[in-house]
Each structure stands twice: as C-alpha cells, then as structure tokens.
Design a protein around this motif. Structure first.
Motif, PDB file in Angstrom:
ATOM      1  N   TRP A  38       0.945  -1.129   0.074  1.00 33.01           N
ATOM      2  CA  TRP A  38       0.001   0.132  -0.052  1.00 33.01           C
ATOM      3  C   TRP A  38       1.159   1.289   0.175  1.00 33.01           C
ATOM      4  CZ3 TRP A  38      -4.674  -0.654   3.604  1.00 33.01           C
ATOM      5  CH2 TRP A  38      -5.517  -1.513   3.304  1.00 33.01           C
ATOM      6  N   THR A  43      -1.848   3.266  -1.630  1.00 34.50           N
ATOM      7  CA  THR A  43      -3.368   2.848  -1.615  1.00 34.50           C
ATOM      8  C   THR A  43      -3.946   3.292  -0.393  1.00 34.50           C
ATOM      9  OG1 THR A  43      -2.861   0.684  -2.766  1.00 34.50           O
ATOM     10  CG2 THR A  43      -4.822   0.686  -1.596  1.00 34.50           C
ATOM     11  N   ASN A  49     -10.778  -1.439   1.315  1.00 33.97           N
ATOM     12  CA  ASN A  49      -9.662  -1.876   0.607  1.00 33.97           C
ATOM     13  C   ASN A  49      -9.111  -3.055   1.623  1.00 33.97           C
ATOM     14  OD1 ASN A  49      -9.722  -0.127  -1.477  1.00 33.97           O
ATOM     15  ND2 ASN A  49      -8.379   1.271  -0.365  1.00 33.97           N
TER      16      ASN A  49
END
Length: 253
Positions: A38, A43, A49
């Motif tokens: 990530w 991210t 997620n």
C-alpha cells in the motif's frame, strides 16, 4: 468487529488499526506485506480496501461460493423460527446480492420457512424483515398452543375411556354364575328312577358335584378324597355297589 465499529463510530483508520491488532503469526506477516504494498502504490487505508485484501487471502472464491450455496439451500427444518432467523442472518452476509432490497430479503426468508408457517403468512401484510420475523414467531406460537390443546384433549378422553372399561365387570363365558346338575341338559330334570354316576358319587360323598375337592391320594381323580374313594374300596365306578365291577354293572350309562 464490524458491529463494534458501528457502535463506537470509529474512523476507517482506527478500524484498520484495531483489526490489525488482532492478527497473529502468519496473518501478521501477511499484513506487513500488504502494508508495504500500500505504501509503495499509495493505496488509501480504507476499510473497504482492507476487507478486499483480507478476503482475497483468507476467503477464497470457492469458499464464498460454498457459503452462498449453503444460504440458498438453507431451510428451517426442525429449528424454531428464532433459531432459523439467527442462522439466516449469519449466512445472508455471504450472498448480499440475493438480499439487496428489503423485499428480496423478506421473500428469501419466507421461502425457507416450513410450509405450515408459510400458509399462515400468505394472508398477512408484510412490509419489513422485522415484520415477517414477528409474524412468523406468532404463527409458530399459535400452532404450538393448538397442538398442546389437542394432546391434552386426547389424554383426557383416553383416560375417561379407560375408567369406563374398568367399571364394567368381566364375563367368563356363557352361563357364568349358573350351576346345573352334571350329566343333565340345561333346563331338563334328571330322568326319574335313574341316578347317574356323578349324582350317586355326590350323594355318597356328601357334597355337591360342582364343588371341587381332591385330588384323591389313591387314584388321583378330583371331587373326592382317599377316605371315600370307590376305586380303593373296590366299588363299581358307575353305581357304587360292592357286589360287582363297572364291567358287569347292570345300570345302563
């Protein structure tokens, strides 16, 4: 965990922190790899997620399909309505597309109920899921009360029938309680001047032929004792005479 997050109104960042805190061993190693990924790909650290990554690792599509099939085939069976509702809610999260709307959720719940409860709900107005659960519980309770009443009713009438049978005295064959002289037909007096073997023996032994005594200790026959046994005294077994035996008895049988 999701219920706790909803109750505490935690932010998504705190939700992920709390969830990661529960991971141990291989799961913690898996998260370290995902966190690095990530950071490299920038991210967003959102709960959506995190769940997507977690399911991709620990909730494979094959397992999800099995859970979805289990939800589709799920029926009430021998469970109570309360038990059925609890299991229905637990499995429903594996097939969210089947219960996307309130109407579809209600319809799916009714389809899994037992047929007799479905019949009771067919004539009612149902708008929400809580409404269908409440009405199903009421229908189940009403049927249980009817069943218990029928059981008590059968037990009551069954007990009365038994008592009625006990109050009726038993019968022991035709003519029970009526005595008649042995050797004669019913209602027919003995022929005059002739005494049968049974009548002569009863008269000589001083008792009724219908009273059972013995058996005799000498000959083993009933209705007399060894003291007045004709066989022991060598008397004729037909007329009781000591002058001849039954083979030469002049009295006709």
């Amino acid at each position: 965990m999701v219920d706790i997050f909803a109750a505490l109104h935690n932010s998504e960042e705190r939700q992920i922190t709390f969830a990661v805190f529960q991971l141990e061993g291989a799961a913690r190693s898996w998260w370290n790899v995902i966190r690095t990924k990530w950071e490299r790909e920038q991210t967003p650290r959102t709960w959506v997620n995190f769940v997507r990554e977690f399911n991709a690792k620990y909730f494979l599509p094959l397992i999800q399909e099995k859970k979805e099939d289990e939800f589709i085939r799920f029926r009430q069976g021998t469970q109570s309505v309360a038990e059925y509702e609890s299991q229905f809610t637990r499995l429903a999260k594996f097939a969210p597309e089947l219960i996307m709307t309130e109407q579809r959720r209600v319809r799916r719940f009714i389809q899994g109920l037992n047929v007799e409860i479905q019949k009771d709900l067919a004539v009612t107005q149902i708008n929400t899921f809580s409404d269908v659960v409440d009405k199903a519980l009421r229908a189940e309770n009403a049927r249980l009360q009817v069943r218990n009443f029928q059981v008590r009713k059968r037990g009551f009438f069954g007990g009365s029938s038994t008592q009625g049978d006990k109050s009726t005295p038993p019968k022991f064959g035709r003519g029970a309680g009526r005595g008649r002289v042995p050797g004669t037909a019913r209602g027919t007096p003995p022929r005059g001047g002739q005494k049968g073997r049974g009548q002569q023996r009863s008269a000589s032994q001083g008792s009724s032929a219908t009273v059972s005594r013995g058996p005799c200790g000498f000959c083993g026959k009933p209705n007399h004792t060894e003291d007045n046994c004709w066989r022991k005294e060598k008397k004729c077994l037909r007329c009781g005479s000591t002058e001849h035996q039954i083979a030469s008895c002049p009295v006709q049988p």
